[in-house]
Design a protein around this motif. Structure first.
Motif, PDB file in Angstrom:
ATOM      1  N   LEU A   5      37.541 -30.790  40.653  1.00  0.00           N
ATOM      2  CA  LEU A   5      37.088 -31.852  41.171  1.00  0.00           C
ATOM      3  C   LEU A   5      35.727 -30.939  41.144  1.00  0.00           C
ATOM      4  O   LEU A   5      34.084 -31.622  41.503  1.00  0.00           O
ATOM      5  N   LEU A   6      35.763 -29.481  42.005  1.00  0.00           N
ATOM      6  CA  LEU A   6      34.588 -28.875  42.678  1.00  0.00           C
ATOM      7  C   LEU A   6      34.052 -28.176  41.757  1.00  0.00           C
ATOM      8  O   LEU A   6      33.182 -26.991  41.901  1.00  0.00           O
ATOM      9  N   LYS A   7      34.342 -28.007  40.318  1.00  0.00           N
ATOM     10  CA  LYS A   7      34.121 -27.162  39.698  1.00  0.00           C
ATOM     11  C   LYS A   7      32.181 -27.034  39.683  1.00  0.00           C
ATOM     12  O   LYS A   7      31.448 -28.101  39.872  1.00  0.00           O
ATOM     13  N   GLY A   8      31.546 -25.777  38.988  1.00  0.00           N
ATOM     14  CA  GLY A   8      30.240 -25.508  39.481  1.00  0.00           C
ATOM     15  C   GLY A   8      29.555 -25.940  40.453  1.00  0.00           C
ATOM     16  O   GLY A   8      28.108 -25.818  41.068  1.00  0.00           O
ATOM     17  N   GLN A   9      30.560 -26.193  41.788  1.00  0.00           N
ATOM     18  CA  GLN A   9      29.473 -27.053  42.747  1.00  0.00           C
ATOM     19  C   GLN A   9      30.183 -25.958  44.691  1.00  0.00           C
ATOM     20  O   GLN A   9      29.475 -25.192  45.316  1.00  0.00           O
ATOM     21  N   ALA A  10      31.593 -25.187  44.137  1.00  0.00           N
ATOM     22  CA  ALA A  10      32.144 -24.460  45.450  1.00  0.00           C
ATOM     23  C   ALA A  10      33.664 -23.908  44.698  1.00  0.00           C
ATOM     24  O   ALA A  10      33.536 -24.316  43.104  1.00  0.00           O
ATOM     25  N   GLN A  11      33.725 -22.796  44.704  1.00  0.00           N
ATOM     26  CA  GLN A  11      34.647 -22.206  43.823  1.00  0.00           C
ATOM     27  C   GLN A  11      36.433 -22.795  46.014  1.00  0.00           C
ATOM     28  O   GLN A  11      35.658 -22.475  46.730  1.00  0.00           O
ATOM     29  N   VAL A  12      37.354 -22.437  45.040  1.00  0.00           N
ATOM     30  CA  VAL A  12      38.300 -23.137  45.637  1.00  0.00           C
ATOM     31  C   VAL A  12      39.308 -21.670  45.462  1.00  0.00           C
ATOM     32  O   VAL A  12      39.851 -20.708  44.103  1.00  0.00           O
ATOM     33  N   ARG A  13      40.113 -20.939  46.822  1.00  0.00           N
ATOM     34  CA  ARG A  13      40.439 -19.594  46.943  1.00  0.00           C
ATOM     35  C   ARG A  13      42.029 -19.518  47.815  1.00  0.00           C
ATOM     36  O   ARG A  13      42.165 -20.788  48.711  1.00  0.00           O
ATOM     37  N   ASP A  14      42.683 -19.175  46.680  1.00  0.00           N
ATOM     38  CA  ASP A  14      43.536 -19.986  46.822  1.00  0.00           C
ATOM     39  C   ASP A  14      44.579 -18.185  47.943  1.00  0.00           C
ATOM     40  O   ASP A  14      44.870 -17.246  47.078  1.00  0.00           O
ATOM     41  N   ALA A  15      45.034 -18.487  49.610  1.00  0.00           N
ATOM     42  CA  ALA A  15      45.799 -17.487  50.555  1.00  0.00           C
ATOM     43  C   ALA A  15      45.236 -16.334  49.710  1.00  0.00           C
ATOM     44  O   ALA A  15      45.660 -15.880  49.499  1.00  0.00           O
ATOM     45  N   HIS A  16      43.960 -16.103  50.219  1.00  0.00           N
ATOM     46  CA  HIS A  16      42.514 -15.226  50.619  1.00  0.00           C
ATOM     47  C   HIS A  16      42.265 -14.969  52.078  1.00  0.00           C
ATOM     48  O   HIS A  16      41.999 -15.983  52.216  1.00  0.00           O
ATOM     49  N   PRO A  17      42.144 -13.939  52.322  1.00  0.00           N
ATOM     50  CA  PRO A  17      41.292 -13.761  53.068  1.00  0.00           C
ATOM     51  C   PRO A  17      39.560 -14.083  54.041  1.00  0.00           C
ATOM     52  O   PRO A  17      39.049 -14.573  52.536  1.00  0.00           O
ATOM     53  N   ILE A  18      39.960 -14.478  55.164  1.00  0.00           N
ATOM     54  CA  ILE A  18      38.475 -15.128  55.278  1.00  0.00           C
ATOM     55  C   ILE A  18      38.356 -14.410  56.621  1.00  0.00           C
ATOM     56  O   ILE A  18      39.573 -14.244  57.032  1.00  0.00           O
ATOM     57  N   THR A  19      36.978 -13.978  57.014  1.00  0.00           N
ATOM     58  CA  THR A  19      36.728 -12.853  57.528  1.00  0.00           C
ATOM     59  C   THR A  19      35.926 -14.081  58.661  1.00  0.00           C
ATOM     60  O   THR A  19      34.672 -14.203  58.595  1.00  0.00           O
ATOM     61  N   LEU A  20      36.826 -14.310  60.011  1.00  0.00           N
ATOM     62  CA  LEU A  20      36.130 -14.414  61.190  1.00  0.00           C
ATOM     63  C   LEU A  20      35.721 -13.596  62.471  1.00  0.00           C
ATOM     64  O   LEU A  20      35.604 -12.298  62.328  1.00  0.00           O
ATOM     65  N   ASP A  21      35.713 -13.976  63.357  1.00  0.00           N
ATOM     66  CA  ASP A  21      35.062 -12.832  64.765  1.00  0.00           C
ATOM     67  C   ASP A  21      36.608 -11.553  65.629  1.00  0.00           C
ATOM     68  O   ASP A  21      35.814 -10.676  64.720  1.00  0.00           O
ATOM     69  N   ASN A  22      37.658 -12.156  65.359  1.00  0.00           N
ATOM     70  CA  ASN A  22      38.321 -11.062  65.673  1.00  0.00           C
ATOM     71  C   ASN A  22      39.874 -11.773  65.007  1.00  0.00           C
ATOM     72  O   ASN A  22      41.036 -11.065  65.421  1.00  0.00           O
ATOM     73  N   SER A  23      39.790 -12.082  64.046  1.00  0.00           N
ATOM     74  CA  SER A  23      40.745 -12.858  63.063  1.00  0.00           C
ATOM     75  C   SER A  23      39.954 -12.608  61.651  1.00  0.00           C
ATOM     76  O   SER A  23      39.642 -13.298  61.035  1.00  0.00           O
TER      77      SER A  23
END
Length: 182
Positions: free
Chosen positions: A58-76
Motif C-alpha cells: 500500500l505504501l510503496k514509494g511513500q514510506a518504508q515499513v520496518r519490521d521489529a527494528h529499533p527506533i531511537t527515542l529520548d531514553n528508550s
C-alpha cells in the motif's frame, strides 16, 4: 537498604549493543531500563509478517515499513513490531529512525497487550509519535491512538471491521481484514 536501579542512557545503550555483550539476547531499552522481550508466538509472527507485507504494498514509494527494528527515542530504544517511517531508507544507514522520522507505530499484541497499552504508549506519546496502533490478537480488534495533547493520546478508537486511514496517508484505505486476519 533501598534498591537503586541503574537507568541507561541512549549513548550507554549503544555502547553496550556495539560491545556485542547483548548479542542474541531478546532485549530492548524502555524508559532507561533493559527489558526482556517476549518470544513470538505463531499468531504474532504470522500477523506481523502479513500486515507488514500488506502495508509495504500500500505504501510503496511513500514510506518504508520496518519490521521489529529499533527506533531511537529520548531514553528508550524499543523495537516496535512495525514502524512506518519516512523515506529515503538510506537515512537509516547511520541511525535508527528518530521520532520526527516516524509516521506511526504498530504493536501486534497477544501476551504483551498490557505492556503495549500501559508502558509503551507512555513512551511513544511523550516522544511525539503521532499515531500508535495496537493489533489486539485476543479480542480481534485494532486500537488506534491519535491526537497528542500534553504527551498523551486524547483520541482512542477501536475497530473490528471496515477500513481505516492513517493521519499521514489519509488517501490510502487500509482494510481491517488484512490487519486482523479473521
Amino acid at each position: 537498604m533501598a534498591s537503586i536501579i541503574y537507568k541507561w542512557s541512549i549513548d550507554e545503550w549503544h555502547k553496550l549493543v556495539d560491545s556485542g555483550v547483548l548479542e542474541g539476547k531478546p532485549v530492548e531499552l524502555l524508559e532507561g531500563d533493559i527489558i526482556e522481550m517476549s518470544p513470538e508466538g505463531i499468531d504474532h509472527s504470522y500477523t506481523n509478517q502479513s500486515v507488514s507485507d500488506y502495508l509495504r504494498d500500500l505504501l510503496k514509494g511513500q514510506a518504508q515499513v520496518r519490521d521489529a527494528h529499533p527506533i531511537t527515542l529520548d531514553n528508550s530504544e524499543p523495537e516496535p513490531d512495525i514502524a512506518i517511517v519516512r523515506l529515503p531508507e538510506t537515512i537509516y544507514r547511520h541511525h535508527h529512525p528518530y521520532p520526527q522520522d516516524i509516521y506511526w507505530l504498530i504493536e501486534v499484541s497477544n501476551k504483551t497487550l498490557k505492556k503495549d497499552l500501559e508502558q509503551k504508549i507512555i513512551t511513544y506519546a511523550r516522544n511525539g509519535i503521532p499515531e500508535y496502533w495496537v493489533i489486539d490478537l485476543k479480542n480481534k480488534k485494532l486500537i488506534v491512538h491519535t491526537e497528542l495533547q500534553n504527551s498523551r493520546y486524547s483520541q482512542i478508537t477501536e475497530s473490528k471491521s471496515g477500513t481505516i486511514t492513517s493521519q499521514a496517508f489519509p488517501h490510502i484505505e487500509i482494510d481491517l481484514e488484512q490487519l486482523l486476519l479473521y
